[in-house]
Scaffold this motif. Sequence first.
Motif, short mmCIF file in Angstrom:
data_model
loop_
_atom_site.label_atom_id
_atom_site.label_comp_id
_atom_site.label_asym_id
_atom_site.label_seq_id
_atom_site.Cartn_x
_atom_site.Cartn_y
_atom_site.Cartn_z
N PRO A 1 37.66 49.75 39.41
CA PRO A 1 37.07 49.13 40.61
C PRO A 1 36.86 47.63 40.48
CG PRO A 1 35.89 51.14 40.06
CD PRO A 1 36.81 50.87 38.92
N ARG B 1 36.88 44.32 43.07
CA ARG B 1 35.76 43.37 43.16
C ARG B 1 36.21 41.95 42.82
NH1 ARG B 1 32.21 47.38 41.12
NH2 ARG B 1 31.28 48.38 42.93
N THR B 2 37.08 41.83 41.81
CA THR B 2 37.59 40.50 41.46
C THR B 2 38.34 39.90 42.65
OG1 THR B 2 37.73 41.07 39.12
CG2 THR B 2 39.12 39.24 39.88
N MET C 1 37.87 40.57 45.72
CA MET C 1 36.86 40.21 46.73
C MET C 1 36.22 38.88 46.40
SD MET C 1 35.18 43.97 46.86
CE MET C 1 33.59 43.40 47.33
N MET C 2 35.85 38.70 45.14
CA MET C 2 35.20 37.45 44.72
C MET C 2 36.10 36.25 44.98
SD MET C 2 32.27 38.15 43.68
CE MET C 2 31.53 39.76 43.66
N MET C 3 37.41 36.47 44.82
CA MET C 3 38.35 35.36 44.97
C MET C 3 38.88 35.24 46.41
SD MET C 3 38.09 34.49 41.88
CE MET C 3 39.16 33.06 41.84
N ASP C 4 38.31 36.00 47.32
CA ASP C 4 38.75 35.98 48.73
C ASP C 4 40.23 36.29 48.88
OD1 ASP C 4 36.13 35.24 49.55
OD2 ASP C 4 36.57 33.15 49.08
N GLU D 1 36.78 48.58 52.89
CA GLU D 1 35.51 48.02 53.34
C GLU D 1 35.56 46.50 53.38
OE1 GLU D 1 30.98 48.01 51.60
OE2 GLU D 1 32.35 49.54 50.88
N HIS D 2 36.35 45.92 52.47
CA HIS D 2 36.38 44.46 52.38
C HIS D 2 37.72 43.88 52.85
CE1 HIS D 2 32.46 44.12 50.49
NE2 HIS D 2 32.74 45.28 49.95
#
Lengths: 155, 118
Positions: B54, B58-59, B61-64, B86-87
């Motif tokens: 996962p 998340r990485t 997500m953090m980096m858009d 979700e993102h």
Amino acid sequence: MAEALRFHYEVDGDNFTSAGAASVEVKRKLRQLGFDAELIRRVSIAMYEGEINMVVHARGGSADVYVDKDCVTIILADRGPGIPDIDLAMQEGYSTAPDNIRALGFGAGMGLPNMKRYTDEMKIETVLKQGTTVTMKVYINHTKQTEKGTSEEGK
Amino acid sequence: MKIREIATLLGADVLCGESQLDEEVQSACGSDMMSDVLAFVKDQGVLVTGLVNPQVIRTAMMMDMHCVVFVRSKRPTPEMLELAKEHHIAVLASCSRMYEACGKLYASGLGNEACANG
């Protein structure tokens, strides 16, 4: 913003799968508050690396984020083993993470250097066998660091 | 390059994010080490990786990032796909190896020019 907003999270040290959930939540809240994408990215990456560190090295801890008119402050506190040599820990590539963490894509010795790279101030307070508190600040409306996270700092 | 073209070039299955296939991405990076992605990547829309957990999502997500491509026939878990949905991150899966996948994308114009000084 009259007074600082505060967000508090407990970081579960037994669950690598959920590590980073608090950072995702902070990212969402900063977006809602209307901050620019670069600031949000810097805060959330620094906090994410810190969260991963707390799970890998210290069996979790707490994360507090304060947002006031000048800066975003992230305070990550754990009751882990402490850091014996901070200078060594700050060196890119130095890591004490076990192999199973490397297999998960972390433990490359980039965590603390990344946290420093993406923030304007970082302070580490550590006591062996008692724990570590990392305090990071990212200034709002401050552009000096915007390129900091984009390269190996001129290497 | 559109995400749809990436899927075609790599013969990849689209596991989620069908509605995002016409989004344009300008650059990509390939890595199995998420700390390196967090350190050296900037404004890259696509993450190519063979790592499955996962924290990959998340990485991204953090980096858009807009899209994650799993190579070497790796398949993300349902939990990872939920997180991606979700993102709003499109997830593709290809049987190409990392080197081949990156080579095909680069040769087709998906560069790394957004990676400043990188």
